[in-house]
Motif scaffolding. Structure first.
Motif, PDB file in Angstrom:
ATOM      1  N   ASP A  95      10.117  -1.164   6.980  1.00 18.57           N
ATOM      2  CA  ASP A  95       8.784  -1.347   7.181  1.00 18.57           C
ATOM      3  C   ASP A  95       8.336  -2.233   8.347  1.00 18.57           C
ATOM      4  OD1 ASP A  95      10.222  -3.718   6.393  1.00 18.57           O
ATOM      5  OD2 ASP A  95       9.097  -4.097   4.564  1.00 18.57           O
ATOM      6  N   ASP A  96       9.278  -2.887   9.258  1.00 18.83           N
ATOM      7  CA  ASP A  96       8.899  -3.643  10.562  1.00 18.83           C
ATOM      8  C   ASP A  96       9.228  -2.866  11.758  1.00 18.83           C
ATOM      9  OD1 ASP A  96      11.704  -3.684  10.392  1.00 18.83           O
ATOM     10  OD2 ASP A  96      11.664  -5.903  11.056  1.00 18.83           O
ATOM     11  N   GLY A  97       9.513  -1.611  11.460  1.00 24.24           N
ATOM     12  CA  GLY A  97       9.952  -0.537  12.671  1.00 24.24           C
ATOM     13  C   GLY A  97      11.321  -0.553  13.003  1.00 24.24           C
ATOM     14  N   THR A  98      12.084  -1.330  12.356  1.00 23.67           N
ATOM     15  CA  THR A  98      13.461  -1.260  12.776  1.00 23.67           C
ATOM     16  C   THR A  98      14.103   0.059  12.353  1.00 23.67           C
ATOM     17  OG1 THR A  98      13.650  -3.752  12.357  1.00 23.67           O
ATOM     18  CG2 THR A  98      15.926  -2.282  12.349  1.00 23.67           C
ATOM     19  N   GLU A  99      14.608   0.526  13.399  1.00 27.52           N
ATOM     20  CA  GLU A  99      15.627   1.954  13.089  1.00 27.52           C
ATOM     21  C   GLU A  99      17.201   2.046  13.322  1.00 27.52           C
ATOM     22  OE1 GLU A  99      13.894   4.840  15.816  1.00 27.52           O
ATOM     23  OE2 GLU A  99      11.934   4.921  15.020  1.00 27.52           O
ATOM     24  N   ALA A 100      17.854   2.683  12.539  1.00 26.72           N
ATOM     25  CA  ALA A 100      19.175   3.021  12.659  1.00 26.72           C
ATOM     26  C   ALA A 100      19.325   4.393  12.516  1.00 26.72           C
ATOM     27  CB  ALA A 100      19.815   2.032  11.658  1.00 26.72           C
ATOM     28  N   PRO A 101      20.020   4.869  13.382  1.00 21.01           N
ATOM     29  CA  PRO A 101      20.542   6.261  13.193  1.00 21.01           C
ATOM     30  C   PRO A 101      22.037   6.370  12.353  1.00 21.01           C
ATOM     31  CG  PRO A 101      21.495   5.435  15.284  1.00 21.01           C
ATOM     32  CD  PRO A 101      20.635   4.502  14.529  1.00 21.01           C
ATOM     33  N   TYR A 102      22.135   7.606  11.720  1.00 20.18           N
ATOM     34  CA  TYR A 102      23.350   7.700  10.810  1.00 20.18           C
ATOM     35  C   TYR A 102      23.937   8.898  10.901  1.00 20.18           C
ATOM     36  CZ  TYR A 102      20.563  10.638   7.417  1.00 20.18           C
ATOM     37  OH  TYR A 102      19.865  11.623   7.013  1.00 20.18           O
ATOM     38  N   ASP A 103      25.285   9.113  10.680  1.00 18.62           N
ATOM     39  CA  ASP A 103      26.073  10.190  10.246  1.00 18.62           C
ATOM     40  C   ASP A 103      26.171  10.408   9.014  1.00 18.62           C
ATOM     41  OD1 ASP A 103      26.675  10.960  13.133  1.00 18.62           O
ATOM     42  OD2 ASP A 103      27.700   8.992  13.053  1.00 18.62           O
ATOM     43  N   ARG A 104      26.511   9.270   8.284  1.00 18.37           N
ATOM     44  CA  ARG A 104      26.422   9.363   6.702  1.00 18.37           C
ATOM     45  C   ARG A 104      25.385   8.146   6.049  1.00 18.37           C
ATOM     46  NH1 ARG A 104      28.554  12.952   8.173  1.00 18.37           N
ATOM     47  NH2 ARG A 104      30.699  13.974   7.391  1.00 18.37           N
ATOM     48  N   LEU A 105      24.733   8.697   5.085  1.00 16.60           N
ATOM     49  CA  LEU A 105      23.658   7.687   4.543  1.00 16.60           C
ATOM     50  C   LEU A 105      24.044   7.383   3.078  1.00 16.60           C
ATOM     51  CD1 LEU A 105      21.004   6.095   4.861  1.00 16.60           C
ATOM     52  CD2 LEU A 105      19.997   8.339   4.036  1.00 16.60           C
ATOM     53  N   LEU A 106      24.054   6.043   2.695  1.00 21.04           N
ATOM     54  CA  LEU A 106      24.446   5.587   1.325  1.00 21.04           C
ATOM     55  C   LEU A 106      23.154   5.062   0.573  1.00 21.04           C
ATOM     56  CD1 LEU A 106      26.531   5.534  -0.990  1.00 21.04           C
ATOM     57  CD2 LEU A 106      27.448   3.288   0.110  1.00 21.04           C
ATOM     58  N   LEU A 107      22.530   6.000  -0.284  1.00 17.06           N
ATOM     59  CA  LEU A 107      21.327   5.369  -0.943  1.00 17.06           C
ATOM     60  C   LEU A 107      21.626   4.492  -2.227  1.00 17.06           C
ATOM     61  CD1 LEU A 107      18.725   8.243  -0.673  1.00 17.06           C
ATOM     62  CD2 LEU A 107      18.738   6.160   0.586  1.00 17.06           C
ATOM     63  N   CYS A 108      21.352   3.306  -2.215  1.00 23.95           N
ATOM     64  CA  CYS A 108      21.560   2.544  -3.274  1.00 23.95           C
ATOM     65  C   CYS A 108      20.414   1.582  -3.414  1.00 23.95           C
ATOM     66  CB  CYS A 108      22.859   1.432  -3.005  1.00 23.95           C
ATOM     67  SG  CYS A 108      24.291   2.647  -2.618  1.00 23.95           S
ATOM     68  N   THR A 109      19.358   2.444  -3.978  1.00 22.48           N
ATOM     69  CA  THR A 109      17.973   1.795  -3.982  1.00 22.48           C
ATOM     70  C   THR A 109      17.586   0.999  -5.403  1.00 22.48           C
ATOM     71  OG1 THR A 109      16.985   3.748  -4.653  1.00 22.48           O
ATOM     72  CG2 THR A 109      16.787   3.108  -2.207  1.00 22.48           C
ATOM     73  N   GLY A 110      18.866   0.909  -6.327  1.00 19.51           N
ATOM     74  CA  GLY A 110      18.611   0.384  -7.646  1.00 19.51           C
ATOM     75  C   GLY A 110      17.562   0.956  -8.336  1.00 19.51           C
ATOM     76  N   SER A 111      17.078  -0.099  -9.087  1.00 21.45           N
ATOM     77  CA  SER A 111      15.844   0.356 -10.094  1.00 21.45           C
ATOM     78  C   SER A 111      14.693  -0.750 -10.031  1.00 21.45           C
ATOM     79  CB  SER A 111      16.487   0.126 -11.382  1.00 21.45           C
ATOM     80  OG  SER A 111      16.936  -1.117 -11.858  1.00 21.45           O
ATOM     81  N   ASN A 112      13.800  -0.426 -10.479  1.00 23.03           N
ATOM     82  CA  ASN A 112      12.447  -1.316 -10.755  1.00 23.03           C
ATOM     83  C   ASN A 112      12.202  -1.767 -12.148  1.00 23.03           C
ATOM     84  OD1 ASN A 112      11.874  -1.018  -7.990  1.00 23.03           O
ATOM     85  ND2 ASN A 112      10.804   0.936  -8.179  1.00 23.03           N
ATOM     86  N   PRO A 113      11.925  -2.933 -12.383  1.00 23.84           N
ATOM     87  CA  PRO A 113      11.320  -3.253 -13.707  1.00 23.84           C
ATOM     88  C   PRO A 113      10.247  -2.449 -14.047  1.00 23.84           C
ATOM     89  CG  PRO A 113      10.704  -4.932 -12.223  1.00 23.84           C
ATOM     90  CD  PRO A 113      11.546  -3.838 -11.302  1.00 23.84           C
ATOM     91  N   PHE A 114      10.392  -2.119 -15.310  1.00 17.05           N
ATOM     92  CA  PHE A 114       9.096  -1.398 -15.884  1.00 17.05           C
ATOM     93  C   PHE A 114       8.050  -2.327 -16.374  1.00 17.05           C
ATOM     94  CE2 PHE A 114       6.883   0.899 -19.614  1.00 17.05           C
ATOM     95  CZ  PHE A 114       6.244   1.763 -18.781  1.00 17.05           C
ATOM     96  N   ILE A 115       6.859  -2.157 -15.845  1.00 13.35           N
ATOM     97  CA  ILE A 115       5.704  -3.144 -16.303  1.00 13.35           C
ATOM     98  C   ILE A 115       4.871  -2.320 -17.215  1.00 13.35           C
ATOM     99  CG2 ILE A 115       3.673  -4.237 -15.260  1.00 13.35           C
ATOM    100  CD1 ILE A 115       6.301  -5.533 -14.681  1.00 13.35           C
TER     101      ILE A 115
END
Length: 828
Positions: A95-115
């Motif tokens: 969100d602040d513009g930081t970038e990073a290239p990848y050859d492999r990506l590991l998505l571990c975004t977890g969960s959100n509390p239900f409101i």
């Protein structure tokens, strides 16, 4: 060879565990970059509840420190949320513009509390309970708000409710189901749990359907209204009604999402083989797991394939739930609700707080629900998982593993009797053999070391007792000895033991000498180590080492407890809870003269004057003319007494006089932490001696002495030390024990934890088996306390800076506010 680039999105427990496993397998294969939305390193989310309850700090639940990332050449972008992934160019953007290239990506975004989508859900004071920020918000709210409503009677909701209650709030738990934790417990166990929590002070509304959250004119929540028209007051509403996989980023990347990010048995997303996903956001064979054990299994498989081994497969998990809810042990697994074609074996002991239910079908155990006693949970789960016939052990099944001859356990021998392949830590999949091997080969001696090298007991903590037993018979040592090697603070690598030993053996008498001798990194120490070093100096070399008031907390510098509004509390000494009409008149006159708003009787049989201005402290002390109660210090607080044989028809001994004698003898005694005593005149124990640091109970033939009790956040019952005949012996044994604690206890360690660390047998050897040593300890304490000044009346001798009591000059209010904030931070 040029390294590939791996980017981890999500700095939580599952993702970082995958990185840890990968580093073990292929430490030089990747340049690793980690993005985490929270401004913290990886921490144990499971232990947020003890932080809320005040039992642990954030620092204590950190799993991987900032240094761990740098030591492993991992680039960590903390506090940055990934908002876009370009799968064509293989670039991650935050969100602040930081970038990073990848050859492999590991998505571990977890969960959100239900409101819950209720009217009023956006009001101030309505929060979820998911991360450190939520925990801090609740801690801050508890300082100023009175009524809390927790919506959700599952594990997280109950832990939140308990923590808020311990922080002083009145808490109501609202739950839509008919009993608590209906996914982990049946109705009977749920009712047991409710009854136990109600006895602790929580209130419950079950079968309750929330309709609306009501707000005040300032947009803050003030009440919760239900569909039946009733409502309850609420200054804080915590929603703990479940979680949902956080798949927003995956959906924006056009990955296949159904109940989570869909992955195959190698934990690769079915849409893009370069992208892996593990944790609460991942859906494997239609299931998104929320427990730690399966997530860590997933992490191992993902690491195996990222390391290019290509042999790991995740085939799903059969899960059990072993929990500790506010100190109550729970376990469930399989089809514990029973059903058609099943049989149930049930044992229920409401008075003892024990409930066990085993569900059998076709001579096989298919479900178990345990409340209060979960010692055999792992064994039941193994029977369930293995599908073993229980026909031959059916008559003994309810009574646990200890009654099944070939695999028995009794007390601490359970660990010794377990086979090496038996699983000890379900969260991390650690067997007994792995733990024993690490202990022997690496010379491990403490629980912390076992956690570090094997991960056992490092997640939910439910297996800690079993790991401790394994340590005891394998290492032959004291598993609770972790503090011996724990650094006092970040200024030094020296432990509390190192500091005490150096002060004693090298006759160090001043702070500078300690810092120079032990190579302190910070020349003048910090707010954590200075009070500890100061205590160790003055307790080791009384009348030689000089007390440094600036190395004490603000309450001890001001000799009164600062309150949340910046005023102070004054509690004069009342020997053994005894007072006179003249003392009461002086207290009343002082309250009128200085317009003190609140006068309250304390739990220690004294009177507390609350709301005293700092500039009035010296005047209040002078006018009441009573000794300092040291209610602000790490010191003797009170000796609580009953009226004893002097007045009570049941009294066998003069407990009031005994309590007064003890308090006079121990007055002004500084110690590692606060110390409370009580003396009861008969076994009816009206003075509650059984939960004091030293408890004395009169019996027909003398006195019984108990040590190590604690009536705080977690009540601990004192342990029997000795029975004596005379009052003089009570003085000697109690004083000797407290001097031993003064000499061997770590700073801020209560007597119960001191005894837990060194063992009651050690205390008994010093108290009971060594008469000369006991008398020497008592004499040393009397020498240290002889002639100690009263800080309220002997300011010069007590090194009290009286300038602090002068009225504030115009413009000094900001400094006072800073002082109040600092004091609250120190005592939080």
């Amino acid at each position: 060879m040029k390294k590939m680039k791996l980017v981890l999105v999500g700095n939580g427990m599952a993702g970082v565990r995958a990185i840890e496993e990968l580093i073990k397998l292929a430490p030089d294969l990747y340049d690793i970059t980690v993005f985490g939305s929270e401004p913290h390193p990886n921490y144990n989310r499971i232990l947020l509840s003890p932080v809320l309850a005040g039992e642990q700090t954030i620092d204590q639940i950190i799993l991987n420190s900032w240094e761990w990332y740098s030591d492993n050449n991992i680039t960590l972008h903390a506090g940055k949320t990934v908002v876009e992934v370009d799968r064509v160019k293989r670039i991650v953007r935050a969100d602040d513009g930081t970038e990073a290239p990848y050859d492999r990506l590991l998505l571990c975004t977890g969960s959100n509390p239900f409101i819950l989508p209720l009217p009023g859900k956006d009001l101030k004071g309505v929060i979820a309970y998911r991360d450190i920020a939520d925990t801090h918000a609740m801690i801050e709210a508890a300082k100023t708000q009175r009524h809390a409503v927790v919506i959700g009677g599952g594990l997280l909701g109950l832990e939140a409710a308990n923590g808020l209650m311990l922080r002083g709030m009145s808490v109501t738990v609202v739950h839509v189901a008919a009993w608590l934790m209906e996914r982990q417990l049946d109705d009977v166990a749920g009712s047991f749990l409710r009854k136990s929590l109600e006895e602790r002070g929580l209130k419950f509304l079950l079968n309750a359907q929330t309709e609306e959250l009501l707000g005040d004119d300032e947009g803050r929540v003030k009440a919760v209204r239900f569909k039946d028209g009733t409502q309850v007051d609420a200054d804080l509403v915590v929603m703990a009604v479940g979680i949902r996989p956080n798949t927003a980023l995956a959906e924006s990347m056009r990955l296949h999402v159904h109940r989570g990010i869909v992955v195959n048995d190698t934990m690769q997303t079915v849409t893009d083989a370069r992208i892996y996903s593990v944790g609460e956001c991942a859906a494997h064979r239609g299931i998104a797991y929320g427990l730690v054990a399966p997530l860590f299994d997933q992490a191992k498989v993902a690491a195996n394939h990222l390391a290019q081994f290509g042999i790991g497969r995740y085939q799903g998990s059969l899960t059990s739930t072993k929990l500790k809810v506010t100190g109550i042990d729970l376990f469930s697994a399989g089809q514990f609700m029973g059903g058609e074609g099943t049989e149930e074996i049930v044992m229920s002991d409401p008075f003892g707080g024990i409930y066990k239910k085993l569900v059998i079908k076709d001579d096989k155990l298919i479900g178990a629900c345990l409340y209060g006693d979960t010692a055999d949970g792992s064994w039941y789960f193994k029977l369930l998982r293995d599908g073993r016939s229980v026909h031959d052990i059916r008559d003994r099944l309810m009574f646990g593993e200890s009654n099944i001859g070939d695999t028995g356990h009794e007390g601490h021998s359970k660990a010794a009797a377990m086979p090496d392949e038996a699983e000890v830590c379900g969260c991390n999949g650690v067997s007994k053999g792995t733990i024993c091997k690490a202990i022997r080969e690496k010379g491990l001696f403490t629980l912390d070391e076992v956690k570090k090298h094997t991960k056992a007991s490092g997640s939910c903590g439910s297996c800690t007792g079993l790991v401790e037993q394994i340590l005891m018979f394998t290492a032959g040592g004291d598993y609770s000895a972790a503090p011996k090697r724990k650094a006092v603070c970040g200024c030094t690598d020296a432990s509390h033991a190192d500091v005490r030993d150096a002060i004693r053996t090298q006759r160090l008498l001043a702070h500078d000498a300690v810092y120079q001798t032990l190579g302190w990194r910070t020349p003048n120490g910090c707010a954590t180590c200075r009070p500890a070093v100061n205590y160790y100096l003055i307790s080791t070399w009384p009348k030689e080492a000089k007390d440094d008031p600036q190395s004490r907390y603000i309450n001890e510098r001001g000799h009164a407890n600062i309150q949340k509004d910046g005023t102070y509390s004054v509690i004069p000494r009342m020997w053994g809870g005894h007072t006179t009409p003249d003392e009461l008149r002086r207290i009343a006159d002082a309250a009128d003269k200085y317009k003190i708003p609140t006068v309250k009787v304390t739990g220690g049989q004294r009177i507390d004057l609350l709301g005293v201005k700092k500039e009035d402290l010296a005047g209040v002390w002078k006018d009441i003319g009573m000794p300092s109660g040291f209610a602000y210090a790490k010191s003797l607080r009170t000796v609580k007494t009953c009226v004893g044989s002097e007045w009570c028809r049941f009294g066998t001994q003069d407990s009031t006089q005994m309590g007064k004698d003890l308090e006079h003898a121990l007055w002004a005694m500084y110690s590692p932490h606060k110390v409370k005593l009580a003396v009861s005149g008969c076994p009816r124990n009206c003075a509650e001696a059984g939960i004091k640091d030293v408890g004395v109970i009169g019996v027909d033939s003398g006195w019984e002495i108990y040590v190590g009790g604690n009536g705080g956040i977690k009540t601990e019952v004192a342990q029997f030390l000795v029975k004596v005949k005379t009052s003089a012996e009570v003085m000697e044994y109690a004083g000797a024990f407290l001097q031993l604690y003064r000499e061997e206890g770590w700073y801020l360690e209560r007597t119960v934890h001191y005894i837990g660390r060194v063992g009651l047998d050690h205390v008994k050897r010093r108290m009971l088996d060594d008469a000369a040593g006991r008398k020497a300890l008592w004499e040393k304490l009397q020498f240290a306390l002889d002639g100690e000044p009263d800080p309220w009346f002997e300011a010069n001798r007590a090194a009290v800076d009286v300038r602090q009591f002068e009225p504030l000059q115009p413009g000094a209010a900001g400094a006072a506010a800073d002082e109040t904030a600092n004091a609250q931070a120190q005592t939080a």
